[in-house]
Design an enzyme around this catalytic site. Sequence first.
Site, short mmCIF file in Angstrom:
data_model
loop_
_atom_site.label_atom_id
_atom_site.label_comp_id
_atom_site.label_asym_id
_atom_site.label_seq_id
_atom_site.Cartn_x
_atom_site.Cartn_y
_atom_site.Cartn_z
N CYS A 73 50.90 44.58 46.20
CA CYS A 73 51.46 43.45 45.44
C CYS A 73 50.35 42.59 44.82
O CYS A 73 50.35 42.33 43.61
CB CYS A 73 52.36 42.62 46.34
SG CYS A 73 51.67 42.23 47.96
N1 LIG Z 1 56.21 43.13 51.77
C1 LIG Z 1 55.59 43.18 50.59
O1 LIG Z 1 55.49 42.19 49.86
C2 LIG Z 1 55.00 44.48 50.11
C3 LIG Z 1 54.53 44.55 48.79
C4 LIG Z 1 53.95 45.77 48.35
C5 LIG Z 1 53.87 46.85 49.19
N2 LIG Z 1 54.35 46.73 50.47
C6 LIG Z 1 54.24 47.91 51.33
O2 LIG Z 1 55.54 48.48 51.46
C7 LIG Z 1 55.70 49.02 52.77
C8 LIG Z 1 56.93 48.37 53.42
O3 LIG Z 1 56.71 46.98 53.48
P1 LIG Z 1 57.75 45.97 54.15
O4 LIG Z 1 57.23 44.61 53.88
O5 LIG Z 1 59.13 46.33 53.76
O6 LIG Z 1 57.51 46.32 55.68
P2 LIG Z 1 58.48 46.02 56.91
O7 LIG Z 1 59.38 44.88 56.53
O8 LIG Z 1 57.63 45.85 58.09
O9 LIG Z 1 59.37 47.33 57.02
C9 LIG Z 1 58.85 48.54 57.50
C10 LIG Z 1 59.95 49.59 57.51
O10 LIG Z 1 59.45 50.79 58.12
C11 LIG Z 1 60.18 51.09 59.34
N3 LIG Z 1 59.16 51.47 60.31
C12 LIG Z 1 58.24 50.66 60.92
N4 LIG Z 1 57.36 51.39 61.65
C13 LIG Z 1 57.74 52.69 61.49
C14 LIG Z 1 57.24 53.93 61.98
N5 LIG Z 1 56.15 53.98 62.77
N6 LIG Z 1 57.87 55.07 61.62
C15 LIG Z 1 58.97 55.05 60.83
N7 LIG Z 1 59.50 53.89 60.34
C16 LIG Z 1 58.88 52.74 60.65
C17 LIG Z 1 60.97 49.83 59.68
O11 LIG Z 1 62.27 50.09 60.19
P3 LIG Z 1 62.61 50.53 61.66
O12 LIG Z 1 61.60 49.82 62.55
O13 LIG Z 1 64.02 50.09 61.87
O14 LIG Z 1 62.44 52.03 61.64
C18 LIG Z 1 61.18 49.20 58.29
O15 LIG Z 1 62.30 49.78 57.65
C19 LIG Z 1 54.40 48.71 53.52
O16 LIG Z 1 53.54 49.82 53.48
C20 LIG Z 1 53.79 47.56 52.74
O17 LIG Z 1 52.39 47.52 52.84
C21 LIG Z 1 54.92 45.59 50.94
#
Ligand SMILES: NC(=O)c1ccc[n+]([C@@H]2O[C@H](COP(=O)([O-])OP(=O)(O)OC[C@H]3O[C@@H](n4cnc5c(N)ncnc54)[C@H](OP(=O)(O)O)[C@@H]3O)[C@@H](O)[C@H]2O)c1
Length: 312
Positions: A130
């Site tokens: 981001c």
């Molecule tokens: N947040 C932002 O602003 C943003 C911006 C750009 C890119 N990103 C990237 O996008 C990705 C997701 O971000 P997010 O903010 O949505 O993260 P998040 O809120 O922490 O969500 C992570 C997701 O992955 C699942 N998960 C967690 N650990 C896991 C594992 N070991 N194996 C399988 N599933 C797992 C979780 O669900 P369950 O635990 O229910 O399985 C959840 O659905 C990350 O790589 C982040 O760096 C985020």
Amino acid sequence: MAERSCFNVGLVGARGFVGKELLRLIGAHPSLELAYASSRSLAGKPVEGAGMTYIDSEPGVVGRDADVIILALPNNASGPYVEAIERVRPDALVIDLSADRRFDDRWVYGLSEHNTEAIRSARRVSNPGCYATAMHLALRPIIDLCACPPHCFGVSGYSGAGTSPSDKNDPEIVSGNILPYAITGHLHEREVSRHLGTPVRFAPSVGGHFRGIVLTALCELRDPVSPGDLAARYERAYAGCPFVRFDAPGPIDLRGVAETNGACVGAISVDMDDPRRVGVVCSLDNLLKGAASQAVQNINLALGLGETEGLA
Ligand SMILES: NC(=O)c1ccc[n+]([C@@H]2O[C@H](COP(=O)([O-])OP(=O)(O)OC[C@H]3O[C@@H](n4cnc5c(N)ncnc54)[C@H](OP(=O)(O)O)[C@@H]3O)[C@@H](O)[C@H]2O)c1
């Protein structure tokens, strides 16, 4: 690939902040249909408005019928899923939201505005970070003029830290607060330096708001520049880019972009005492143009759909 009118999308990691935005965007997209949504903690529970339940996340889920597979998992978790995709669905279009593929030349870097042609023919797309998206949008039009590494300072909403509890997303800690962190060597500093092909300095902070980034870039150019010439560069760079609004005088702020699919670039400034010193601001919603809507923009490009389909 655009002959078809509907494409099935599998979403792995649908519980997260980005996953939730993707569910909403896919649900509203005229040419995308949700094939499955996975989450370990929500398995068996209904996916709101989608007429299905979440399935468990394990690498085998990618074998289900999907033309597009989106991995919205934390960093360092996507490896087994990508291995499974290469075995059972090698032809699928894969979008990885994590940082795991951003340093891998076999994947196309999904910076929609600046890598458009490569994305159009890509099957493996690594979505930019981001803050990294904001830095690229602010710097790319003038990076060739810079005499030394630009310095960027960004403040993000605490949703940028994802849902796993930490100091950076604990409302008790971030409310009414600004927390600088990783002010040298942040992952996005390395990511942008790599994809720009020149070093960039970056200092991030987390703010007390939920979503949205405001990023300021300061550059020292080799030669003096006028505000008009600087503005003309940005106007040329973003003419015809439906998700980047250039506004030379600004202001560029959070409220202009929160919960929107686009980014704003502008509020350009030239130091009249030393017109080699310039500043520019970029703001975007970290969950949308910084993640989910840029992912859908990349899917549109790679599937040969209209770039704004489902996002206008
Ligand atoms: N947040 C932002 O602003 C943003 C911006 C750009 C890119 N990103 C990237 O996008 C990705 C997701 O971000 P997010 O903010 O949505 O993260 P998040 O809120 O922490 O969500 C992570 C997701 O992955 C699942 N998960 C967690 N650990 C896991 C594992 N070991 N194996 C399988 N599933 C797992 C979780 O669900 P369950 O635990 O229910 O399985 C959840 O659905 C990350 O790589 C982040 O760096 C985020």
